[in-house]
Motif scaffolding. Sequence first.
Motif, PDB file in Angstrom:
ATOM      1  N   ARG A  35       0.831  -1.204   0.000  1.00 20.15           N
ATOM      2  CA  ARG A  35       0.000   0.000   0.000  1.00 20.15           C
ATOM      3  C   ARG A  35       0.865   1.252   0.000  1.00 20.15           C
ATOM      4  NH1 ARG A  35      -5.204   1.548   1.666  1.00 20.15           N
ATOM      5  NH2 ARG A  35      -5.402   3.767   1.174  1.00 20.15           N
ATOM      6  N   ALA A  36       1.911   1.274   0.840  1.00 21.20           N
ATOM      7  CA  ALA A  36       2.777   2.449   0.913  1.00 21.20           C
ATOM      8  C   ALA A  36       3.521   2.680  -0.397  1.00 21.20           C
ATOM      9  CB  ALA A  36       3.766   2.298   2.070  1.00 21.20           C
ATOM     10  N   LEU A  37       3.992   1.591  -1.035  1.00 18.85           N
ATOM     11  CA  LEU A  37       4.704   1.742  -2.300  1.00 18.85           C
ATOM     12  C   LEU A  37       3.763   2.198  -3.407  1.00 18.85           C
ATOM     13  CD1 LEU A  37       7.511   1.460  -3.466  1.00 18.85           C
ATOM     14  CD2 LEU A  37       7.019  -0.932  -4.000  1.00 18.85           C
ATOM     15  N   GLU A  38       2.522   1.697  -3.413  1.00 18.41           N
ATOM     16  CA  GLU A  38       1.538   2.165  -4.392  1.00 18.41           C
ATOM     17  C   GLU A  38       1.244   3.649  -4.213  1.00 18.41           C
ATOM     18  OE1 GLU A  38      -1.946  -0.250  -4.165  1.00 18.41           O
ATOM     19  OE2 GLU A  38      -1.223  -1.715  -5.629  1.00 18.41           O
ATOM     20  N   ASP A  39       1.192   4.106  -2.969  1.00 18.32           N
ATOM     21  CA  ASP A  39       0.933   5.523  -2.720  1.00 18.32           C
ATOM     22  C   ASP A  39       2.030   6.401  -3.289  1.00 18.32           C
ATOM     23  OD1 ASP A  39      -1.410   4.882  -1.450  1.00 18.32           O
ATOM     24  OD2 ASP A  39      -0.571   4.991   0.575  1.00 18.32           O
ATOM     25  N   VAL A  40       3.254   5.870  -3.388  1.00 17.08           N
ATOM     26  CA  VAL A  40       4.370   6.657  -3.916  1.00 17.08           C
ATOM     27  C   VAL A  40       4.431   6.588  -5.434  1.00 17.08           C
ATOM     28  CG1 VAL A  40       6.881   6.916  -3.949  1.00 17.08           C
ATOM     29  CG2 VAL A  40       5.716   6.387  -1.800  1.00 17.08           C
ATOM     30  N   VAL A  41       4.368   5.380  -6.003  1.00 23.25           N
ATOM     31  CA  VAL A  41       4.561   5.242  -7.450  1.00 23.25           C
ATOM     32  C   VAL A  41       3.283   5.507  -8.240  1.00 23.25           C
ATOM     33  CG1 VAL A  41       6.460   3.626  -7.121  1.00 23.25           C
ATOM     34  CG2 VAL A  41       4.136   2.745  -7.373  1.00 23.25           C
ATOM     35  N   LYS A  42       2.113   5.475  -7.562  1.00 22.06           N
ATOM     36  CA  LYS A  42       0.826   5.831  -8.182  1.00 22.06           C
ATOM     37  C   LYS A  42       0.370   4.838  -9.246  1.00 22.06           C
ATOM     38  CE  LYS A  42       0.756   9.568  -5.696  1.00 22.06           C
ATOM     39  NZ  LYS A  42      -0.091   9.618  -4.486  1.00 22.06           N
ATOM     40  N   VAL A  43       0.941   3.655  -9.279  1.00 18.91           N
ATOM     41  CA  VAL A  43       0.447   2.592 -10.154  1.00 18.91           C
ATOM     42  C   VAL A  43       0.352   1.324  -9.316  1.00 18.91           C
ATOM     43  CG1 VAL A  43       1.391   3.559 -12.281  1.00 18.91           C
ATOM     44  CG2 VAL A  43       2.762   1.947 -10.936  1.00 18.91           C
ATOM     45  N   LYS A  44      -0.240   0.305  -9.905  1.00 15.65           N
ATOM     46  CA  LYS A  44      -0.415  -0.947  -9.183  1.00 15.65           C
ATOM     47  C   LYS A  44       0.934  -1.576  -8.885  1.00 15.65           C
ATOM     48  CE  LYS A  44      -1.924  -4.268 -11.601  1.00 15.65           C
ATOM     49  NZ  LYS A  44      -2.860  -5.019 -12.459  1.00 15.65           N
ATOM     50  N   VAL A  45       1.075  -2.134  -7.678  1.00 16.07           N
ATOM     51  CA  VAL A  45       2.282  -2.835  -7.252  1.00 16.07           C
ATOM     52  C   VAL A  45       1.903  -4.268  -6.900  1.00 16.07           C
ATOM     53  CG1 VAL A  45       4.126  -2.981  -5.542  1.00 16.07           C
ATOM     54  CG2 VAL A  45       3.394  -0.744  -6.398  1.00 16.07           C
ATOM     55  N   ILE A  46       2.600  -5.224  -7.474  1.00 13.04           N
ATOM     56  CA  ILE A  46       2.418  -6.629  -7.096  1.00 13.04           C
ATOM     57  C   ILE A  46       3.784  -7.192  -6.744  1.00 13.04           C
ATOM     58  CG2 ILE A  46       0.430  -6.907  -8.621  1.00 13.04           C
ATOM     59  CD1 ILE A  46       2.289  -8.593 -10.427  1.00 13.04           C
ATOM     60  N   ASP A  47       3.794  -8.273  -6.002  1.00 14.76           N
ATOM     61  CA  ASP A  47       5.064  -8.881  -5.622  1.00 14.76           C
ATOM     62  C   ASP A  47       5.283 -10.186  -6.376  1.00 14.76           C
ATOM     63  OD1 ASP A  47       3.374 -10.662  -4.376  1.00 14.76           O
ATOM     64  OD2 ASP A  47       3.776  -9.927  -2.349  1.00 14.76           O
ATOM     65  N   ARG A  48       6.419 -10.792  -6.118  1.00 20.20           N
ATOM     66  CA  ARG A  48       6.811 -12.012  -6.825  1.00 20.20           C
ATOM     67  C   ARG A  48       5.803 -13.133  -6.592  1.00 20.20           C
ATOM     68  NH1 ARG A  48      12.083 -13.938  -8.278  1.00 20.20           N
ATOM     69  NH2 ARG A  48      12.201 -16.206  -8.361  1.00 20.20           N
ATOM     70  N   THR A  49       5.282 -13.220  -5.365  1.00 21.98           N
ATOM     71  CA  THR A  49       4.327 -14.272  -5.042  1.00 21.98           C
ATOM     72  C   THR A  49       3.061 -14.146  -5.880  1.00 21.98           C
ATOM     73  OG1 THR A  49       5.171 -14.435  -2.778  1.00 21.98           O
ATOM     74  CG2 THR A  49       2.952 -15.286  -3.194  1.00 21.98           C
ATOM     75  N   LEU A  52       9.699 -20.190  -3.885  1.00 23.58           N
ATOM     76  CA  LEU A  52       8.370 -20.645  -4.295  1.00 23.58           C
ATOM     77  C   LEU A  52       7.375 -20.311  -3.187  1.00 23.58           C
ATOM     78  CD1 LEU A  52       6.966 -22.255  -6.607  1.00 23.58           C
ATOM     79  CD2 LEU A  52       7.182 -24.269  -5.162  1.00 23.58           C
ATOM     80  N   PRO A  53       6.267 -19.649  -3.517  1.00 29.48           N
ATOM     81  CA  PRO A  53       5.316 -19.230  -2.472  1.00 29.48           C
ATOM     82  C   PRO A  53       4.883 -20.384  -1.587  1.00 29.48           C
ATOM     83  CG  PRO A  53       4.751 -18.212  -4.566  1.00 29.48           C
ATOM     84  CD  PRO A  53       5.861 -19.191  -4.851  1.00 29.48           C
ATOM     85  N   HIS A  54       4.873 -20.118  -0.296  1.00 27.39           N
ATOM     86  CA  HIS A  54       4.491 -21.148   0.670  1.00 27.39           C
ATOM     87  C   HIS A  54       3.071 -21.641   0.404  1.00 27.39           C
ATOM     88  CE1 HIS A  54       4.322 -23.318   4.461  1.00 27.39           C
ATOM     89  NE2 HIS A  54       3.193 -22.712   4.743  1.00 27.39           N
ATOM     90  N   GLN A  55       2.196 -20.723  -0.049  1.00 31.53           N
ATOM     91  CA  GLN A  55       0.811 -21.122  -0.322  1.00 31.53           C
ATOM     92  C   GLN A  55       0.757 -22.197  -1.401  1.00 31.53           C
ATOM     93  OE1 GLN A  55       1.979 -18.008  -0.400  1.00 31.53           O
ATOM     94  NE2 GLN A  55       0.698 -16.638   0.807  1.00 31.53           N
ATOM     95  N   LEU A  56       1.636 -22.090  -2.399  1.00 34.62           N
ATOM     96  CA  LEU A  56       1.631 -23.077  -3.475  1.00 34.62           C
ATOM     97  C   LEU A  56       2.158 -24.419  -2.985  1.00 34.62           C
ATOM     98  CD1 LEU A  56       2.789 -21.096  -6.633  1.00 34.62           C
ATOM     99  CD2 LEU A  56       0.589 -22.184  -6.248  1.00 34.62           C
ATOM    100  N   VAL A  57       3.188 -24.393  -2.152  1.00 33.45           N
ATOM    101  CA  VAL A  57       3.722 -25.646  -1.629  1.00 33.45           C
ATOM    102  C   VAL A  57       2.653 -26.387  -0.843  1.00 33.45           C
ATOM    103  CG1 VAL A  57       5.463 -26.681  -0.129  1.00 33.45           C
ATOM    104  CG2 VAL A  57       6.067 -24.731  -1.568  1.00 33.45           C
ATOM    105  N   GLU A  58       1.903 -25.659  -0.025  1.00 33.18           N
ATOM    106  CA  GLU A  58       0.845 -26.296   0.756  1.00 33.18           C
ATOM    107  C   GLU A  58      -0.282 -26.796  -0.130  1.00 33.18           C
ATOM    108  OE1 GLU A  58       0.733 -27.068   4.007  1.00 33.18           O
ATOM    109  OE2 GLU A  58       2.827 -26.458   3.980  1.00 33.18           O
TER     110      GLU A  58
END
Length: 494
Positions: free
Chosen positions: A157-171, A333-339
């Motif tokens: 949320r904080a990074l989106e507030d700065v760059v003003k575009v959508k931010v997603i992570d590797r997961t 590898l995301p933990h959610q995927l391993v599970e």
Amino acid sequence: MTSQHDFFNRRADALADSDLDLEYDEDGFLLDDGASTDGDQLDRAERAALRRVEGLSTELQDVTEVEYRQLRLERVVLAGVWTEGTVEEADNSMRELAALAETAGSTVLAGVMQRRSKPDPGTWMGSGKAADLRQIVIAEGADTVVADGELSPGQRRALEDVVKVKVIDRTALILDIFAQHAKSKEGKAQVELAQLQYLLPRLRGWGESMSRQAGGQAAGGQGMGSRGPGETKIELDRRRINTRIAKLKREIASMKTIRDTKRHGRKIGHVPSVAIAGYTNAGKSSILNRLTNAGVLVQNQLFATLDPTVRRSETDDGRLFTLADTVGFVRNLPHQLVEAFRSTLEEVADSDLLLHVVDGSHPDPRAQISAVREVLAEVGATDVKEVIVINKADVADPEVVDQLLREEKYAIAVSARTGAGFAELRELIARELPRPQIRVEVMLPYDRGDLLSRLHDEAEVISSEHTGEGTHVHAKVNPGLEAALADFAIRSTS
């Protein structure tokens, strides 16, 4: 201290070097090299039909006003925080992130990397570098920033507030690729479960337009502890997600029962199993096709195939065994995927032999081996005998291949494209698979051809002679077959 890397040029050179062993068309599909080991590749047309088209979108431009956004990846800027390891390892991680973004259907425009002892707890990159990232986004005309790491809800949320575009992570990026490529009912359920588990702690209100929890007169006279529509909406969504997660877990559990039943049937029949595991895009499907003519989709993409494939094969001396191709792995590898994929990965833990496929032409194959072994340890596959299969040996650096062969106790170099080393690989599989140990001598009547057939399929026949009374056979069998032959035994010793 900070620098914007020109790793994209180096990445293009590296990819060009690593893909010399295969030729691909404009859609990234493997062209026929004349070997015909990959079958008809009937899934290619379907995969191409699902590609995203750049420039088509109906999403809002202001990402602060809506939480539930389709993961749209068209023009992206990559961002990385380098906290440990060498600069080569950091560059390899960014190259892999770029390949992931392109697999998801995006155009990678630029990348920026920051050297820090640890990520900033607020904006992940630090306020100064985040401001620089905003300028890069404006200059490149990007609509998305992809972070090479897992962001907390507050950091995103904080990074989106700065760059003003959508931010997603590797997961989130890996989850999106899995959602695009899953085909089977079980695969789709596993991916949806992982996505919902990732989304649940990241729910937030609809911008500033909806009120949140308040009390007393501030709540419009509703009394202490009343909740505004924004808070109510989050709770309703959380409840729906929890309900869906519970349903998906029940469905996956029922599918696991079916998979366990099939696996148990193979164990009763004492059919040995070989699992193929390894880093994504290392060539697992190509090796499966070369060994069994399975016709599994082969494509120059990360996570091109997700659904496990089990095929029957046999050794040169006629012993049956199964080959199981599993989902590819990746670092972090995301933990959610391993599970979510645990039931699928159990194919590896229950196998008699593990073929750990490594891309010999990769800049850092040892890091691939380490990443795969970390995931295998999570699913309890550390006791399975592991053979390192170094693929793409025809284009890999011979010194790197030789060093890997020396470092690993059990290793072999092959090329799925040329077929080099596959005769030795088949011999290795036959040598390492468990053999029947119970010696029997039986006289089978000629009307029991079914038992004679089982002997040739499941046992190691030492000698066979047709006599006036029937077929006289010396063989080594498993316990189940020994019981079936008990009525015709002449002598049985262990």
